[in-house]
Design a protein around this motif. Structure first.
Motif, short mmCIF file in Angstrom:
data_model
loop_
_atom_site.label_atom_id
_atom_site.label_comp_id
_atom_site.label_asym_id
_atom_site.label_seq_id
_atom_site.Cartn_x
_atom_site.Cartn_y
_atom_site.Cartn_z
N UNK A 26 -9.41 8.12 -19.70
CA UNK A 26 -9.09 7.46 -18.13
C UNK A 26 -9.68 8.03 -17.21
N UNK A 27 -10.45 7.50 -16.29
CA UNK A 27 -10.89 8.25 -15.00
C UNK A 27 -10.08 7.85 -13.71
N UNK A 28 -9.56 9.09 -13.27
CA UNK A 28 -8.73 8.80 -11.97
C UNK A 28 -9.33 9.64 -10.84
N UNK A 29 -8.95 9.25 -9.78
CA UNK A 29 -9.41 10.02 -8.44
C UNK A 29 -8.85 11.24 -8.45
N UNK A 30 -9.43 12.40 -8.07
CA UNK A 30 -8.73 13.71 -7.96
C UNK A 30 -7.63 13.55 -6.97
N UNK A 31 -7.73 12.88 -6.04
CA UNK A 31 -6.48 13.02 -4.97
C UNK A 31 -5.59 11.79 -5.43
N UNK A 32 -4.37 11.98 -5.30
CA UNK A 32 -3.59 10.84 -5.75
C UNK A 32 -3.47 9.83 -4.91
N UNK A 34 -1.14 7.68 -4.46
CA UNK A 34 0.28 7.42 -3.84
C UNK A 34 0.19 8.49 -2.47
N UNK A 35 -0.57 9.29 -2.42
CA UNK A 35 -0.62 10.34 -1.14
C UNK A 35 -1.86 11.21 -1.26
N UNK A 36 -3.00 10.74 -0.72
CA UNK A 36 -4.23 11.29 -0.71
C UNK A 36 -4.30 12.57 -0.18
N UNK A 37 -3.17 13.20 0.21
CA UNK A 37 -3.54 14.73 0.58
C UNK A 37 -2.96 15.44 -0.60
N UNK A 38 -2.59 14.94 -1.56
CA UNK A 38 -2.08 15.76 -2.70
C UNK A 38 -3.26 15.31 -3.93
N UNK A 45 -0.85 9.25 -13.38
CA UNK A 45 -1.30 8.78 -14.59
C UNK A 45 -0.28 7.68 -15.40
N UNK A 46 1.02 8.22 -15.47
CA UNK A 46 1.83 7.39 -15.83
C UNK A 46 1.96 5.88 -15.20
N UNK A 47 1.78 6.03 -13.88
CA UNK A 47 1.82 4.57 -13.18
C UNK A 47 0.76 3.77 -13.57
N UNK A 48 -0.52 4.64 -13.58
CA UNK A 48 -1.75 3.86 -14.13
C UNK A 48 -1.62 3.11 -15.32
N UNK A 49 -1.24 3.97 -16.15
CA UNK A 49 -1.02 3.43 -17.60
C UNK A 49 -0.05 2.07 -17.48
#
Length: 105
Positions: A26-32, A34-38, A45-49
């Motif tokens: 799974x490829x995800x962005x390095x920043x959340x 939900x909050x792109x400052x984190x 990952x769980x929400x993405x799945x």
């Protein structure tokens, strides 16, 4: 912004919720998202799945925004309870394993 590649595995019957496919990249962005400052966390990952890989029976995987009781979560072969659980910040090439400990009899 860079991306993370996360190796995810489902076993103990969990793979049945994912077309009988045990291993996924799974490829995800390095920043959340939900909050792109984190940094991206295990909860992301769980929400993405839940939102992108499951078409039905989502309640067998997620309950109240976390994995259901009875699902063991390993982060790089360590119990997630030792790794900040949902708040664990994912790193590139992490291995996350979800194992159902509930079986019919």
């Amino acid at each position: 912004m860079s991306d993370l590649t996360i190796n995810v595995e489902f076993s103990g019957g969990m793979e049945l919720l994912f077309n009988n496919i045990r291993q996924h990249k799974i490829t995800l962005p390095a920043k959340s998202p939900l909050d792109n400052t984190k940094a991206t966390q295990l909860r992301d990952l769980i929400f993405y799945i839940r939102d992108n890989m499951m078409t039905e029976k989502k309640d067998l995987f997620v309950e109240k925004d976390t994995v259901r009781p009875g699902i063991l979560v390993l982060i790089n072969e360590a119990d997630w309870e030792l790794c900040d659980e949902l708040d664990y910040e994912l790193e590139d090439k992490d291995e996350i394993v979800f194992i159902s400990t509930l079986h019919g009899g």
